[in-house]
Design a protein around this motif. Structure first.
Motif, mmCIF file in Angstrom:
data_model
loop_
_atom_site.group_PDB
_atom_site.id
_atom_site.type_symbol
_atom_site.label_atom_id
_atom_site.label_comp_id
_atom_site.label_asym_id
_atom_site.label_seq_id
_atom_site.Cartn_x
_atom_site.Cartn_y
_atom_site.Cartn_z
ATOM 1 N N GLN A 46 0.851 -1.187 0.000
ATOM 2 C CA GLN A 46 0.000 0.000 0.000
ATOM 3 C C GLN A 46 0.892 1.244 0.000
ATOM 4 O O GLN A 46 1.917 1.244 -0.631
ATOM 5 N N GLY A 47 0.503 2.279 0.696
ATOM 6 C CA GLY A 47 1.287 3.514 0.723
ATOM 7 C C GLY A 47 1.332 4.140 -0.653
ATOM 8 O O GLY A 47 0.312 4.256 -1.323
ATOM 9 N N GLN A 48 2.512 4.514 -1.107
ATOM 10 C CA GLN A 48 2.685 5.124 -2.420
ATOM 11 C C GLN A 48 3.309 4.151 -3.421
ATOM 12 O O GLN A 48 3.760 4.556 -4.488
ATOM 13 N N LEU A 49 3.316 2.888 -3.102
ATOM 14 C CA LEU A 49 3.918 1.876 -3.971
ATOM 15 C C LEU A 49 3.185 1.798 -5.305
ATOM 16 O O LEU A 49 1.967 1.668 -5.356
ATOM 17 N N LEU A 50 3.941 1.922 -6.385
ATOM 18 C CA LEU A 50 3.425 1.756 -7.742
ATOM 19 C C LEU A 50 4.314 0.740 -8.445
ATOM 20 O O LEU A 50 5.485 1.011 -8.709
ATOM 21 N N ALA A 51 3.767 -0.437 -8.711
ATOM 22 C CA ALA A 51 4.561 -1.509 -9.325
ATOM 23 C C ALA A 51 3.873 -1.989 -10.601
ATOM 24 O O ALA A 51 2.669 -2.247 -10.596
ATOM 25 N N THR A 52 4.633 -2.105 -11.657
ATOM 26 C CA THR A 52 4.088 -2.602 -12.918
ATOM 27 C C THR A 52 4.020 -4.127 -12.895
ATOM 28 O O THR A 52 4.756 -4.777 -12.140
ATOM 29 N N PRO A 53 3.166 -4.720 -13.710
ATOM 30 C CA PRO A 53 3.132 -6.179 -13.808
ATOM 31 C C PRO A 53 4.483 -6.765 -14.226
ATOM 32 O O PRO A 53 4.881 -7.822 -13.731
ATOM 33 N N VAL A 54 5.198 -6.078 -15.108
ATOM 34 C CA VAL A 54 6.520 -6.566 -15.525
ATOM 35 C C VAL A 54 7.467 -6.584 -14.334
ATOM 36 O O VAL A 54 8.201 -7.556 -14.120
ATOM 37 N N GLN A 55 7.451 -5.531 -13.526
ATOM 38 C CA GLN A 55 8.312 -5.465 -12.340
ATOM 39 C C GLN A 55 8.021 -6.617 -11.392
ATOM 40 O O GLN A 55 8.932 -7.287 -10.902
ATOM 41 N N MET A 56 6.752 -6.861 -11.118
ATOM 42 C CA MET A 56 6.398 -7.919 -10.176
ATOM 43 C C MET A 56 6.688 -9.303 -10.759
ATOM 44 O O MET A 56 7.044 -10.228 -10.019
ATOM 45 N N ALA A 57 6.574 -9.467 -12.068
ATOM 46 C CA ALA A 57 6.955 -10.734 -12.692
ATOM 47 C C ALA A 57 8.453 -10.966 -12.522
ATOM 48 O O ALA A 57 8.898 -12.098 -12.281
ATOM 49 N N LEU A 58 9.249 -9.908 -12.613
ATOM 50 C CA LEU A 58 10.697 -10.036 -12.424
ATOM 51 C C LEU A 58 11.043 -10.363 -10.972
ATOM 52 O O LEU A 58 11.956 -11.150 -10.708
ATOM 53 N N VAL A 59 10.320 -9.776 -10.038
ATOM 54 C CA VAL A 59 10.529 -10.114 -8.622
ATOM 55 C C VAL A 59 10.224 -11.599 -8.406
ATOM 56 O O VAL A 59 11.010 -12.326 -7.790
ATOM 57 N N ALA A 60 9.093 -12.053 -8.928
ATOM 58 C CA ALA A 60 8.728 -13.470 -8.784
ATOM 59 C C ALA A 60 9.748 -14.377 -9.450
ATOM 60 O O ALA A 60 10.110 -15.426 -8.912
ATOM 61 N N ALA A 61 10.242 -13.974 -10.616
ATOM 62 C CA ALA A 61 11.250 -14.784 -11.312
ATOM 63 C C ALA A 61 12.538 -14.858 -10.510
ATOM 64 O O ALA A 61 13.175 -15.922 -10.439
ATOM 65 N N GLY A 62 12.935 -13.761 -9.893
ATOM 66 C CA GLY A 62 14.145 -13.760 -9.073
ATOM 67 C C GLY A 62 14.009 -14.643 -7.848
ATOM 68 O O GLY A 62 14.927 -15.394 -7.499
ATOM 69 N N ILE A 63 12.850 -14.589 -7.212
ATOM 70 C CA ILE A 63 12.620 -15.452 -6.051
ATOM 71 C C ILE A 63 12.588 -16.915 -6.496
ATOM 72 O O ILE A 63 13.192 -17.776 -5.872
ATOM 73 N N GLY A 64 11.890 -17.178 -7.600
ATOM 74 C CA GLY A 64 11.800 -18.549 -8.102
ATOM 75 C C GLY A 64 13.143 -19.116 -8.532
ATOM 76 O O GLY A 64 13.389 -20.312 -8.406
ATOM 77 N N ALA A 65 14.020 -18.251 -9.022
ATOM 78 C CA ALA A 65 15.345 -18.696 -9.469
ATOM 79 C C ALA A 65 16.352 -18.751 -8.325
ATOM 80 O O ALA A 65 17.501 -19.115 -8.533
ATOM 81 N N GLY A 66 15.930 -18.349 -7.131
ATOM 82 C CA GLY A 66 16.838 -18.398 -5.997
ATOM 83 C C GLY A 66 17.750 -17.201 -5.880
ATOM 84 O O GLY A 66 18.766 -17.256 -5.207
ATOM 85 N N GLY A 67 17.436 -16.092 -6.532
ATOM 86 C CA GLY A 67 18.255 -14.891 -6.377
ATOM 87 C C GLY A 67 18.429 -14.065 -7.628
ATOM 88 O O GLY A 67 18.104 -12.885 -7.630
ATOM 89 N N PRO A 68 18.938 -14.633 -8.731
ATOM 90 C CA PRO A 68 19.172 -13.794 -9.911
ATOM 91 C C PRO A 68 17.863 -13.419 -10.617
ATOM 92 O O PRO A 68 16.977 -14.243 -10.782
ATOM 93 N N VAL A 69 17.756 -12.147 -11.005
ATOM 94 C CA VAL A 69 16.600 -11.660 -11.749
ATOM 95 C C VAL A 69 16.984 -11.651 -13.229
ATOM 96 O O VAL A 69 17.979 -11.038 -13.611
ATOM 97 N N PRO A 70 16.203 -12.318 -14.071
ATOM 98 C CA PRO A 70 16.567 -12.387 -15.488
ATOM 99 C C PRO A 70 16.327 -11.071 -16.212
ATOM 100 O O PRO A 70 15.468 -10.284 -15.834
ATOM 101 N N ARG A 71 17.082 -10.862 -17.257
ATOM 102 C CA ARG A 71 16.824 -9.740 -18.160
ATOM 103 C C ARG A 71 15.620 -10.137 -19.005
ATOM 104 O O ARG A 71 15.651 -11.166 -19.681
ATOM 105 N N PRO A 72 14.548 -9.359 -18.959
ATOM 106 C CA PRO A 72 13.338 -9.769 -19.681
ATOM 107 C C PRO A 72 13.435 -9.515 -21.181
ATOM 108 O O PRO A 72 14.117 -8.597 -21.620
#
Length: 109
Positions: A46-72
């Motif tokens: 909440q607050g003033q957070l503004l996150a795009t779907p692409v950004q959140m997909a990259l966060v999920a990909a980084g967590i799923g990969a165990g750390g590294p965030v892929p270049r989309p």
């Protein structure tokens, strides 16, 4: 803090993507995160957070990969008329916001 952690995941900066994507941000007004309640609100989305779907997909990909965030990339490959690869995207790491072990779930047994 929250600003630095979010920046490590790419918030506040551009995403190297085939299409234009607005940057995701954790605060719109400078100094918003100076208030403890604002940090708490932002921490749960909440607050003033503004996150795009692409950004959140990259966060999920980084967590799923165990750390590294892929270049989309938008297109995995392009073929010429005979079906051969004319271009193929190569997986690459864009960021490493966390150590590999820190994004892995822990089970207490």
């Amino acid at each position: 803090g929250l600003r630095q952690g979010a920046a490590a995941w790419g918030f506040g900066g551009g995403i190297p993507y085939d299409l234009s994507v607005n940057p995701s941000v954790v605060e719109v007004g400078s100094g918003f995160l100076d208030a403890p309640i604002a940090v708490a609100e932002t921490a749960f989305g909440q607050g003033q957070l503004l996150a795009t779907p692409v950004q959140m997909a990259l966060v999920a990909a980084g967590i799923g990969a165990g750390g590294p965030v892929p270049r989309p990339f938008l297109v995995e490959a392009m073929a010429d008329r005979d079906g051969s690869d004319a271009w193929r995207g190569r997986p690459a790491t864009w960021r490493r916001p966390v150590r590999p072990w820190s994004s892995m779930p822990r089970c207490i047994g």
